[in-house]
Design a protein around this motif. Structure first.
Motif, PDB file in Angstrom:
ATOM      1  N   TYR A 174      14.263  -3.709  -3.863  1.00 13.81           N
ATOM      2  CA  TYR A 174      14.728  -3.723  -5.257  1.00 13.81           C
ATOM      3  C   TYR A 174      13.799  -4.549  -6.147  1.00 13.81           C
ATOM      4  CZ  TYR A 174      17.603  -4.455  -9.374  1.00 13.81           C
ATOM      5  OH  TYR A 174      18.053  -4.503 -10.671  1.00 13.81           O
ATOM      6  N   VAL A 175      13.469  -5.752  -5.702  1.00 15.59           N
ATOM      7  CA  VAL A 175      12.624  -6.635  -6.515  1.00 15.59           C
ATOM      8  C   VAL A 175      11.221  -6.054  -6.662  1.00 15.59           C
ATOM      9  CG1 VAL A 175      11.656  -8.962  -6.724  1.00 15.59           C
ATOM     10  CG2 VAL A 175      13.981  -8.666  -5.888  1.00 15.59           C
ATOM     11  N   THR A 176      10.734  -5.352  -5.642  1.00 16.53           N
ATOM     12  CA  THR A 176       9.431  -4.692  -5.729  1.00 16.53           C
ATOM     13  C   THR A 176       9.424  -3.664  -6.849  1.00 16.53           C
ATOM     14  OG1 THR A 176       8.960  -5.000  -3.375  1.00 16.53           O
ATOM     15  CG2 THR A 176       7.762  -3.247  -4.505  1.00 16.53           C
ATOM     16  N   GLU A 177      10.484  -2.877  -6.949  1.00 12.59           N
ATOM     17  CA  GLU A 177      10.582  -1.866  -8.005  1.00 12.59           C
ATOM     18  C   GLU A 177      10.643  -2.523  -9.384  1.00 12.59           C
ATOM     19  OE1 GLU A 177      10.248   1.428  -7.691  1.00 12.59           O
ATOM     20  OE2 GLU A 177       9.768   0.901  -5.609  1.00 12.59           O
ATOM     21  N   VAL A 178      11.367  -3.633  -9.482  1.00 12.05           N
ATOM     22  CA  VAL A 178      11.437  -4.351 -10.762  1.00 12.05           C
ATOM     23  C   VAL A 178      10.072  -4.903 -11.138  1.00 12.05           C
ATOM     24  CG1 VAL A 178      12.437  -6.339 -11.978  1.00 12.05           C
ATOM     25  CG2 VAL A 178      13.874  -4.944 -10.465  1.00 12.05           C
ATOM     26  N   ALA A 179       9.356  -5.445 -10.157  1.00 17.59           N
ATOM     27  CA  ALA A 179       8.025  -5.995 -10.419  1.00 17.59           C
ATOM     28  C   ALA A 179       7.067  -4.910 -10.899  1.00 17.59           C
ATOM     29  CB  ALA A 179       7.487  -6.658  -9.152  1.00 17.59           C
ATOM     30  N   LYS A 180       7.130  -3.735 -10.277  1.00 21.08           N
ATOM     31  CA  LYS A 180       6.279  -2.622 -10.711  1.00 21.08           C
ATOM     32  C   LYS A 180       6.600  -2.223 -12.150  1.00 21.08           C
ATOM     33  CE  LYS A 180       5.624  -0.505  -6.147  1.00 21.08           C
ATOM     34  NZ  LYS A 180       5.947   0.666  -5.297  1.00 21.08           N
ATOM     35  N   LEU A 181       7.873  -2.186 -12.467  1.00 20.41           N
ATOM     36  CA  LEU A 181       8.307  -1.812 -13.804  1.00 20.41           C
ATOM     37  C   LEU A 181       7.817  -2.823 -14.842  1.00 20.41           C
ATOM     38  CD1 LEU A 181      10.036   0.023 -15.654  1.00 20.41           C
ATOM     39  CD2 LEU A 181      11.984  -1.464 -15.115  1.00 20.41           C
ATOM     40  N   PHE A 182       7.957  -4.091 -14.510  1.00 22.88           N
ATOM     41  CA  PHE A 182       7.531  -5.147 -15.432  1.00 22.88           C
ATOM     42  C   PHE A 182       6.020  -5.157 -15.609  1.00 22.88           C
ATOM     43  CE2 PHE A 182      10.949  -8.446 -16.316  1.00 22.88           C
ATOM     44  CZ  PHE A 182      11.990  -7.523 -16.175  1.00 22.88           C
ATOM     45  N   LYS A 183       5.302  -4.925 -14.533  1.00 22.34           N
ATOM     46  CA  LYS A 183       3.838  -4.933 -14.614  1.00 22.34           C
ATOM     47  C   LYS A 183       3.341  -3.761 -15.446  1.00 22.34           C
ATOM     48  CE  LYS A 183      -0.303  -5.154 -11.725  1.00 22.34           C
ATOM     49  NZ  LYS A 183      -0.827  -5.196 -10.336  1.00 22.34           N
ATOM     50  N   LYS A 184       3.952  -2.599 -15.234  1.00 21.15           N
ATOM     51  CA  LYS A 184       3.540  -1.402 -15.964  1.00 21.15           C
ATOM     52  C   LYS A 184       3.800  -1.537 -17.462  1.00 21.15           C
ATOM     53  CE  LYS A 184       4.121   3.612 -15.982  1.00 21.15           C
ATOM     54  NZ  LYS A 184       4.812   4.773 -15.347  1.00 21.15           N
ATOM     55  N   SER A 185       4.931  -2.126 -17.808  1.00 19.73           N
ATOM     56  CA  SER A 185       5.293  -2.258 -19.222  1.00 19.73           C
ATOM     57  C   SER A 185       4.793  -3.559 -19.843  1.00 19.73           C
ATOM     58  CB  SER A 185       6.817  -2.193 -19.367  1.00 19.73           C
ATOM     59  OG  SER A 185       7.433  -3.258 -18.670  1.00 19.73           O
ATOM     60  N   LYS A 186       4.121  -4.392 -19.007  1.00 22.74           N
ATOM     61  CA  LYS A 186       3.625  -5.692 -19.464  1.00 22.74           C
ATOM     62  C   LYS A 186       4.737  -6.525 -20.101  1.00 22.74           C
ATOM     63  CE  LYS A 186      -1.066  -3.965 -20.240  1.00 22.74           C
ATOM     64  NZ  LYS A 186      -2.194  -3.813 -21.192  1.00 22.74           N
ATOM     65  N   ALA A 187       5.895  -6.465 -19.450  1.00 24.21           N
ATOM     66  CA  ALA A 187       7.067  -7.170 -19.973  1.00 24.21           C
ATOM     67  C   ALA A 187       6.994  -8.654 -19.638  1.00 24.21           C
ATOM     68  CB  ALA A 187       8.341  -6.578 -19.385  1.00 24.21           C
ATOM     69  N   LYS A 188       7.645  -9.446 -20.472  1.00 29.42           N
ATOM     70  CA  LYS A 188       7.751 -10.873 -20.193  1.00 29.42           C
ATOM     71  C   LYS A 188       8.582 -11.062 -18.919  1.00 29.42           C
ATOM     72  CE  LYS A 188       7.542 -12.482 -24.986  1.00 29.42           C
ATOM     73  NZ  LYS A 188       8.254 -13.223 -26.048  1.00 29.42           N
ATOM     74  N   GLY A 189       8.238 -12.091 -18.195  1.00 33.25           N
ATOM     75  CA  GLY A 189       8.983 -12.377 -16.977  1.00 33.25           C
ATOM     76  C   GLY A 189       8.392 -11.767 -15.729  1.00 33.25           C
ATOM     77  N   TYR A 190       7.264 -11.046 -15.880  1.00 39.73           N
ATOM     78  CA  TYR A 190       6.658 -10.427 -14.703  1.00 39.73           C
ATOM     79  C   TYR A 190       6.305 -11.474 -13.655  1.00 39.73           C
ATOM     80  CZ  TYR A 190       3.064  -8.581 -11.633  1.00 39.73           C
ATOM     81  OH  TYR A 190       2.325  -8.257 -10.523  1.00 39.73           O
ATOM     82  N   GLN A 191       5.741 -12.596 -14.104  1.00 36.47           N
ATOM     83  CA  GLN A 191       5.319 -13.622 -13.150  1.00 36.47           C
ATOM     84  C   GLN A 191       6.509 -14.197 -12.388  1.00 36.47           C
ATOM     85  OE1 GLN A 191       2.028 -14.211 -12.464  1.00 36.47           O
ATOM     86  NE2 GLN A 191       2.948 -15.265 -10.706  1.00 36.47           N
TER      87      GLN A 191
END
Length: 210
Positions: free
Chosen positions: A86-103
């Motif tokens: 689950y967290v892997t999918e969230v990380a991919k989503l955040f990285k792709k959208s350059k969303a805050k909180g990716y780190q």
């Protein structure tokens, strides 16, 4: 004719009940054993709920502290792996959208990955413990306790990393709920292993010669 059929039906029902009785008794005994052992954990209700469903008719007769610890570790591994997915999918989503909180999500994923490795090592160590026997027990037990403690700490650190507001409340709540459950399951597994280890040591104490 009706009475004969009724008699045959009653005989069949009673035979079925008698055949089921030993299995029902074993399941009831197993649940009582699980509930008793889970009292030593911080989250006893979760402990019973997770473990009892994995106790089948084939392994109920082999149930003891070591077997319960093995099952608990496997529950921890399965929960850690599903959380990682689950967290892997969230990380991919955040990285792709350059969303805050990716780190934050990436750091959490790293900690969960570490936890998966630690739990996997613990399961292997417990298996090796059976092969090496009593002389190597302290070494193996110490390794399992170290790794499982680290798995609890890593998951807890992941939770601490979501204290800010850089991640949406709904997404944050979902991640925290999954990781909190992982923390609790890991904590229970460690407690059950500690209980097994303590009982093993107590039963293998060399009595002084009189």
């Amino acid at each position: 004719m009706v009475m004969i059929r009724l008699s045959i039906l009653l005989i069949f029902v009673f035979s079925l009940v008698n055949a089921m009785h030993p299995a029902v008794h074993r399941r009831s005994h197993a649940r009582a054993f699980v509930e008793l052992q889970c009292r030593a954990t911080r989250y006893p209700e979760l402990c019973v709920r997770c473990l009892f469903n994995l106790i089948t008719n084939s392994n109920v007769t082999q149930l003891n502290n070591q077997r319960l610890a093995q099952i608990a570790l496997r529950v921890s591994l399965a929960r850690a792996q599903s959380t990682r997915v689950y967290v892997t999918e969230v990380a991919k989503l955040f990285k792709k959208s350059k969303a805050k909180g990716y780190q934050q999500v990436k750091d959490c994923l790293d900690q969960i990955n570490d936890g998966v490795d630690q739990i996997s090592n613990s399961i292997k160590e417990l298996q090796q413990m059976n092969e090496d026997g009593e002389s190597e027990f302290p070494w193996h037990a110490s390794n399992v306790q170290t790794w499982m403690s680290a798995a609890v700490t890593d998951a807890s650190s992941c939770l601490d990393g979501f204290s800010g507001r850089s991640i949406g409340s709904k997404m944050k709540a979902m991640i925290k709920a999954k990781v909190l459950n992982l923390v609790q399951v890991n904590s229970n597994a460690l407690a059950l292993f500690n209980r097994f280890a303590a009982r093993y040591r107590a039963s293998h104490v060399t009595k002084p010669k009189v």
